[in-house]
Design an enzyme around this catalytic site. Structure first.
Site, mmCIF file in Angstrom:
data_model
loop_
_atom_site.group_PDB
_atom_site.id
_atom_site.type_symbol
_atom_site.label_atom_id
_atom_site.label_comp_id
_atom_site.label_asym_id
_atom_site.label_seq_id
_atom_site.Cartn_x
_atom_site.Cartn_y
_atom_site.Cartn_z
ATOM 1 N N SER A 10 72.847 48.364 72.062
ATOM 2 C CA SER A 10 71.289 48.194 71.008
ATOM 3 C C SER A 10 71.320 48.168 69.838
ATOM 4 O O SER A 10 72.231 49.299 69.490
ATOM 5 C CB SER A 10 70.038 49.424 71.494
ATOM 6 O OG SER A 10 69.397 48.779 70.408
ATOM 7 N N HIS A 35 72.067 44.212 73.290
ATOM 8 C CA HIS A 35 70.290 44.697 73.328
ATOM 9 C C HIS A 35 69.790 44.276 71.978
ATOM 10 O O HIS A 35 69.961 44.565 70.971
ATOM 11 C CB HIS A 35 70.532 45.972 73.903
ATOM 12 C CG HIS A 35 68.651 46.442 74.094
ATOM 13 N ND1 HIS A 35 68.285 45.622 75.412
ATOM 14 C CD2 HIS A 35 67.980 47.502 73.904
ATOM 15 C CE1 HIS A 35 66.986 46.663 74.852
ATOM 16 N NE2 HIS A 35 66.549 46.582 74.271
ATOM 17 N N ASP A 37 66.554 44.988 69.540
ATOM 18 C CA ASP A 37 65.406 45.332 69.587
ATOM 19 C C ASP A 37 64.532 45.148 68.160
ATOM 20 O O ASP A 37 64.648 45.219 67.458
ATOM 21 C CB ASP A 37 64.951 47.068 69.715
ATOM 22 C CG ASP A 37 65.308 48.069 71.168
ATOM 23 O OD1 ASP A 37 64.653 47.496 71.743
ATOM 24 O OD2 ASP A 37 66.632 48.366 70.413
ATOM 25 N N MET A 39 60.288 45.309 67.123
ATOM 26 C CA MET A 39 60.044 46.295 66.802
ATOM 27 C C MET A 39 58.306 45.753 65.435
ATOM 28 O O MET A 39 58.982 45.222 64.992
ATOM 29 C CB MET A 39 59.718 47.476 66.644
ATOM 30 C CG MET A 39 60.960 48.072 67.142
ATOM 31 S SD MET A 39 61.051 50.285 66.744
ATOM 32 C CE MET A 39 62.435 50.245 67.913
ATOM 33 N N HIS A 68 63.673 42.598 73.853
ATOM 34 C CA HIS A 68 63.730 44.098 73.981
ATOM 35 C C HIS A 68 62.214 43.903 72.848
ATOM 36 O O HIS A 68 62.733 44.325 72.225
ATOM 37 C CB HIS A 68 64.078 45.069 74.332
ATOM 38 C CG HIS A 68 63.029 46.333 74.632
ATOM 39 N ND1 HIS A 68 63.255 47.776 74.521
ATOM 40 C CD2 HIS A 68 61.787 46.540 75.434
ATOM 41 C CE1 HIS A 68 62.788 48.023 75.103
ATOM 42 N NE2 HIS A 68 61.962 47.633 74.789
ATOM 43 N N MET A 70 58.969 44.889 71.706
ATOM 44 C CA MET A 70 58.133 45.841 71.741
ATOM 45 C C MET A 70 56.536 45.449 71.414
ATOM 46 O O MET A 70 57.080 45.695 69.784
ATOM 47 C CB MET A 70 58.252 47.567 71.240
ATOM 48 C CG MET A 70 59.395 47.842 72.298
ATOM 49 S SD MET A 70 60.324 49.801 71.559
ATOM 50 C CE MET A 70 62.388 47.383 71.568
ATOM 51 N N MET A 139 61.482 52.850 80.144
ATOM 52 C CA MET A 139 62.419 52.745 79.457
ATOM 53 C C MET A 139 62.040 54.003 79.732
ATOM 54 O O MET A 139 61.610 54.911 79.992
ATOM 55 C CB MET A 139 60.763 52.699 78.506
ATOM 56 C CG MET A 139 60.955 51.647 77.749
ATOM 57 S SD MET A 139 62.267 50.755 76.757
ATOM 58 C CE MET A 139 62.663 52.265 75.421
ATOM 59 N N PHE A 145 62.041 54.102 68.591
ATOM 60 C CA PHE A 145 63.341 54.728 67.350
ATOM 61 C C PHE A 145 64.706 55.354 69.059
ATOM 62 O O PHE A 145 64.225 55.187 70.131
ATOM 63 C CB PHE A 145 62.670 55.716 66.949
ATOM 64 C CG PHE A 145 61.447 56.070 66.215
ATOM 65 C CD1 PHE A 145 61.763 55.511 65.348
ATOM 66 C CD2 PHE A 145 59.932 56.226 66.992
ATOM 67 C CE1 PHE A 145 60.750 55.421 64.450
ATOM 68 C CE2 PHE A 145 59.067 56.619 66.062
ATOM 69 C CZ PHE A 145 59.622 55.909 65.036
ATOM 70 N N ASP A 177 66.624 52.700 79.306
ATOM 71 C CA ASP A 177 66.911 52.202 77.958
ATOM 72 C C ASP A 177 65.913 53.930 77.110
ATOM 73 O O ASP A 177 64.997 54.321 77.893
ATOM 74 C CB ASP A 177 66.325 50.522 77.633
ATOM 75 C CG ASP A 177 66.201 51.020 75.594
ATOM 76 O OD1 ASP A 177 66.660 51.243 75.348
ATOM 77 O OD2 ASP A 177 65.671 50.358 75.114
ATOM 78 N N GLY A 178 67.001 54.081 76.621
ATOM 79 C CA GLY A 178 66.649 55.542 75.756
ATOM 80 C C GLY A 178 67.557 56.326 75.947
ATOM 81 O O GLY A 178 67.449 57.299 77.044
ATOM 82 N N GLY A 199 72.146 52.699 72.431
ATOM 83 C CA GLY A 199 72.360 52.187 70.704
ATOM 84 C C GLY A 199 73.904 53.682 70.066
ATOM 85 O O GLY A 199 74.340 53.561 70.271
ATOM 86 N N SER A 200 72.930 55.012 69.903
ATOM 87 C CA SER A 200 73.645 55.769 69.633
ATOM 88 C C SER A 200 75.487 56.667 69.563
ATOM 89 O O SER A 200 75.901 56.029 69.446
ATOM 90 C CB SER A 200 73.544 57.517 69.239
ATOM 91 O OG SER A 200 71.444 56.950 69.655
HETATM 92 C C1 DX5 Z 1 64.087 52.192 71.426
HETATM 93 C C2 DX5 Z 1 64.439 51.075 72.043
HETATM 94 C C3 DX5 Z 1 66.560 51.493 72.515
HETATM 95 C C4 DX5 Z 1 67.042 51.898 71.674
HETATM 96 C C5 DX5 Z 1 68.203 52.997 72.411
HETATM 97 O O1 DX5 Z 1 62.500 51.582 71.470
HETATM 98 O O2 DX5 Z 1 64.097 50.230 72.843
HETATM 99 O O3 DX5 Z 1 66.650 50.224 73.040
HETATM 100 O O4 DX5 Z 1 67.911 50.797 70.523
HETATM 101 O O5 DX5 Z 1 68.889 53.585 71.386
HETATM 102 P P1 DX5 Z 1 69.357 55.355 71.902
HETATM 103 O O6 DX5 Z 1 70.608 55.074 73.068
HETATM 104 O O7 DX5 Z 1 70.546 55.188 70.719
HETATM 105 O O8 DX5 Z 1 67.906 55.821 72.825
HETATM 106 ZN ZN ZN Z 2 65.657 48.684 74.085
#
Ligand code: DX5
Ligand code: ZN
Length: 228
Positions: A10, A35, A37, A39, A68, A70, A139, A145, A177-178, A199-200
C-alpha cells in the site's frame, strides 16, 4: 481450490518524495499488486489522494493497480478511476446504496470488482455479493489510517467468508488490509485469505526488497504446512 498468494503493498506508507522509485522497487521485488488507498474525508476522517496521482504513476508501472475506495457513494467515480488506470476497484459495502449496481458498473468499465467490509460490519452482509464480486476485502483495522494494530477477530471473519466461498464453489479472492506484517500474514493466510495488503511493514525504512521477501517466506511456510 488453489489460492495463489498475492502481495499488495500500500503506497499510503510510501515516501512521496520518491514515490516513483519506491513503486519500481516494489515491482522489482516481485509483488504483483499495488494497493492504492483513496480517502475522501467523509467516509473516513482522512483525505489521501485521487485520480491525478494514479494517472501519473500509471505511466511508469505495469503492476495491477488495486484501488481501494474509502469514499461515500462510490458509483459516482467508478468510470473515472477506471479511466486513469485502475485494474481493480474495491468499494465499501457500507458506503454504497446498491452494492450490486456498483459491482456491475465496475465490470461494465472492464475492471475487477472488489467489495469491502469494515471490522464492525457483520460478515453475512457481504455474502449476497460474493458470487458477482472478484474479490472481498476484509478490513482488519478501522479504515482511514495506516500503521494501526491488526484486529485479531479478523481471522474468524476471514474463515467464515472462506467457508462460504468454498462451499458455494465461488472464485472470489479474499484480501485483508490493516496492520498486517509478515507474522500476521501467516495467520491470515491460514485463515483463508490470499491477497495481503501491507503498508508500513513493506515501506518501513525503505527496505522494500527485504520486507517483500519476508512476506513470501511467510507464505511459503503456510503452503508447506497445508501440503503436509
Ligand atoms: C487503511 C488502508 C490500508 C493501509 C494499511 O485504511 O486501507 O491500506 O494503508 O496500512 P498498514 O499496513 O500500515 O496497516
Ligand atoms: Zn486499503
Amino acid at each position: 481450490m488453489e489460492n495463489e498468494f498475492i502481495l499488495a503493498p500500500s503506497i499510503l506508507a510510501a515516501d512521496f518524495r520518491i514515490l516513483g522509485k519506491q513503486i519500481a522497487a516494489v515491482e522489482a521485488a516481485g509483488a504483483p499488486y499495488l494497493h492504492i488507498d483513496v480517502m475522501d474525508g467523509v467516509f473516513v476522517p482522512s483525505i489521501s489522494f485521487g485520480m491525478p496521482v494514479i494517472e501519473s504513476i500509471r505511466q511508469s508501472s505495469g503492476l495491477f493497480f488495486d484501488v481501494h475506495l474509502m469514499i461515500t457513494d462510490p458509483i459516482r467515480y467508478v468510470e473515472e478511476f477506471a479511466k486513469v488506470g485502475a485494474d481493480g476497484i474495491t468499494f465499501h459495502l457500507e458506503a454504497a446504496e446498491d452494492p450490486g449496481a456498483v459491482i456491475d458498473a465496475i465490470h461494465r468499465a472492464g475492471k475487477k470488482a472488489g467489495i469491502s467490509i469494515k471490522p464492525e460490519t457483520e460478515v453475512e452482509a457481504v455474502f449476497p455479493y460474493l458470487k458477482a464480486a472478484d474479490m472481498v476485502l476484509v478490513m482488519s483495522v478501522e479504515p482511514g489510517f495506516g500503521g494501526q494494530k491488526f484486529l485479531e477477530k479478523s481471522c474468524d471473519r476471514i474463515k467464515l467468508i472462506r467457508d462460504y466461498i468454498d462451499t458455494n464453489g465461488f472464485y472470489t479472492k479474499i484480501e485483508v488490509d490493516g496492520g498486517v506484517d509478515s507474522r500476521v500474514a501467516r495467520k491470515v493466510l491460514k485463515a483463508g485469505a490470499n491477497v495481503i495488503v501491507s503498508g508500513s511493514a513493506i515501506f518501513e525504512k525503505g527496505f522494500i526488497r527485504s520486507n517483500v521477501k519476508k512476506f513470501y517466506k511467510a507464505a511459503d511456510k503456510v503452503k508447506d504446512k497445508k501440503k503436509s
